[in-house]
Structures are given as structure tokens and as C-alpha cells.
Design an enzyme around this catalytic site. Structure first.
Site, PDB file in Angstrom:
ATOM      1  N   HIS A  51     -17.705 -34.302  -1.230  1.00 21.91           N
ATOM      2  CA  HIS A  51     -18.488 -33.782  -2.349  1.00 21.91           C
ATOM      3  C   HIS A  51     -18.730 -34.898  -3.367  1.00 21.91           C
ATOM      4  CE1 HIS A  51     -20.048 -30.378  -4.652  1.00 21.91           C
ATOM      5  NE2 HIS A  51     -19.527 -30.941  -5.727  1.00 21.91           N
ATOM      6  N   CYS A  69     -24.444 -31.089  -7.182  1.00 22.33           N
ATOM      7  CA  CYS A  69     -23.284 -30.258  -7.491  1.00 22.33           C
ATOM      8  C   CYS A  69     -23.796 -28.909  -8.016  1.00 22.33           C
ATOM      9  CB  CYS A  69     -22.405 -30.996  -8.498  1.00 22.33           C
ATOM     10  SG  CYS A  69     -20.827 -30.237  -8.906  1.00 22.33           S
ATOM     11  N   ASP A 115     -17.043 -32.028   2.818  1.00 23.02           N
ATOM     12  CA  ASP A 115     -17.064 -31.383   1.507  1.00 23.02           C
ATOM     13  C   ASP A 115     -16.248 -30.093   1.543  1.00 23.02           C
ATOM     14  OD1 ASP A 115     -17.653 -30.194  -0.936  1.00 23.02           O
ATOM     15  OD2 ASP A 115     -19.758 -30.805  -0.903  1.00 23.02           O
TER      16      ASP A 115
END
Length: 289
Positions: free
Chosen positions: A248, A151, A207
Site C-alpha cells: 500500500h 489511498c 497490499d
């Protein structure tokens, strides 16, 4: 000098590490005026010396239970893994869950980071970690380190790949690298030509934080950097992009977007990359060797 901090009373996240692994909190004191103390999680094999060293860079949620588990999992593979805080100046002990309020708080701290400070903190952690891998009095050169981030930590893993101590970096779903840089400036992708080692970018095809245009920009930038190394010895390209079927945060079992199959594939890619790039100090070999 580093010092270890005892776990806080009743801290539910200080579970025992896996068998064969030692892990505890560690404070790194600054060595330069621009640096700050760093409260890190230090995981390593319980017996013998680590095969290599890896910096672990967390999500916006700080060094929470899952990130510590990543460090311990790497330690179980034989590495010395140091989880490094990214908010050492604004929230040095931040440890969040995965709810909406946690995300909002983590993002507020993320917006207060600067690239120069992130790299300075990374250098402090890298210098210390290299020192743990060289036997005292041998005069041996410090080994190159691995780095992995998730991330926001994936974005910072790209930045950290420019550090001279880092020889192999793995960036999981590092959003924003094609559009900005912590603290402002050109997109972080502009730094890829300055990477002397290797960079593996891994993201999910679903994502929403890394749209197709960003994926294309990452792929083109890595390809151009590889082309600039055309005089390098024959072998796999140093920089690679792998897109897995996931959204994600797919590596994290505590997040709704967790995809077990993609997470298993991502972990194998990570281990293979470190072996191929000799983060373990040995030649390439099969995963898990």
C-alpha cells in the site's frame, strides 16, 4: 469567485515548483448551499494553455508536499492539475506527514466524510477546472476531465468517476471500495455501472488493506460493467484493474512502502490512460506525446 492565498510564513512545504510550472493555493467559493469553501493547490504550465484538466485527490494525510508534487508533475506534462481537499468540512487545511499519529488523525477525519458531500465538493472543483480549459467567449463545450486519487483519495476517485464532468479516473490503492462507502450505504463498487467514462484501478499485490477477496470483487465488478457496454465501439475495455508488485502507498516516495519500479509503472499507466481517453483533448498517442 476563486482567490489565491499566499503561502504561510516559514511554510517548508511551499518549495518552488518545477521549471515551466506555476503552482499556488487557490480558494474555491461554494456555489450551492450544500457546498463549502475549498482550499486547493492549483498547478499548471507556466506558459500556454493546459492540454487538459485533472483533479488530484489526496491520501488521508491531506494536501501535503507529496500530493502537491503530484499536481506539479502533471502540470509538467502539460495538464492543469487541481488538488482538492477531502476534509473541507472538518479539516480544510489539513496537511500531515506519514507518522502513526498523522495516520490516526487522518483516519479520524476520513470517518467523518459522506459520499454526497465528497461528490458535491468534487463537482465544485470540476466545474471550476473545466472553466479554466475553455477560452472565454468561444461557446465551446467544456472538455471531460481526468481524475486521480491515492489511498482514501483512490476510493473517492471511484466515486468521482460518476460525476458527469469526469471522463477518465485512476484510483491508486483505493481501499474499502468492496466493503463500504463514506458515510454508509452499499459498497462503493455498486456505483461502477453508473460510470459513463472510464475507471482504471491500480493496487499492489502485497497490499494488506486490499485483500485478495477485495481484488477479486473489483475485477468482477469492472468486468461486469465492461460487459454491459458490449455495444460500445471496438477497442480497449473502459474499466481495468492492474495489480503491481508492491504494497500500500507504493507511489509515494515519502512512505516506507514506496516501490520505485512500481511507482514508475503506475505513473506510465496513469499518463497512458489519460491519453487513451483523450483527457488531453486529442486522439490517443504514445505516452508523453
Amino acid at each position: 469567485m476563486p482567490s489565491t492565498d499566499p503561502p504561510g510564513p516559514g511554510d517548508p512545504t511551499n518549495a518552488l515548483p518545477p521549471e515551466g510550472v506555476r503552482a499556488d493555493w487557490l480558494r474555491l467559493d461554494p456555489r450551492r448551499p450544500e457546498q463549502v469553501p475549498l482550499r486547493c493547490w492549483w498547478a499548471r504550465p507556466a506558459h500556454g494553455s493546459p492540454r487538459g484538466g485533472v483533479l488530484v485527490l489526496p491520501e488521508v494525510f491531506g494536501i501535503n508536499r507529496w500530493v502537491r508534487g503530484v499536481a506539479e508533475r502533471l502540470a509538467a506534462e502539460g495538464y492543469g492539475a487541481l488538488a482538492v481537499p477531502l476534509y473541507g468540512r472538518t479539516a480544510p487545511e489539513l496537511e500531515l506527514g506519514y507518522g502513526p499519529e498523522d495516520l490516526a488523525l487522518g483516519r479520524r477525519h476520513k470517518e467523518r466524510t459522506r459520499t454526497d458531500q465528497l461528490l458535491s465538493d468534487g463537482a465544485l472543483a470540476a466545474d471550476w477546472l473545466q472553466g479554466q480549459l475553455v477560452p472565454t467567449g468561444t461557446g465551446a463545450p467544456p472538455p471531460g476531465l481526468g481524475c486521480v486519487g491515492f489511498c482514501f483519495g483512490g476510493h473517492v476517485a471511484l466515486l468521482a468517476a460518476t460525476l458527469p464532468q469526469v471522463k477518465a479516473s485512476v484510483a491508486f490503492y483505493g481501499a474499502g471500495v468492496a466493503s463500504g462507502r463514506p458515510g454508509g450505504g452499499p459498497p462503493s463498487l455498486a456505483l461502477v455501472p453508473a460510470i459513463a467514462g472510464s475507471l482504471l484501478c491500480i493496487c499492489g499485490s502485497e497490499d494488506a488493506l486490499i485483500p485478495p477477496a477485495d481484488v477479486a470483487a473489483i475485477e468482477a465488478t469492472l468486468a461486469a460493467a465492461n460487459a454491459g457496454r458490449s455495444a460500445a465501439p471496438a477497442g480497449p475495455a473502459p474499466h481495468r484493474l492492474v495489480v503491481l508488485e508492491a504494497g500500500h502507498g507504493f507511489m509515494c516516495a515519502e512512505r516506507p512502502d514506496h516501490r520505485p519500479a512500481a511507482a514508475a509503472a503506475g505513473w506510465e499507466l496513469l499518463l497512458d490512460h489519460f491519453l487513451r481517453e483523450r483527457v488531453n483533448g486529442r486522439g490517443p498517442g504514445p505516452v508523453g506525446s
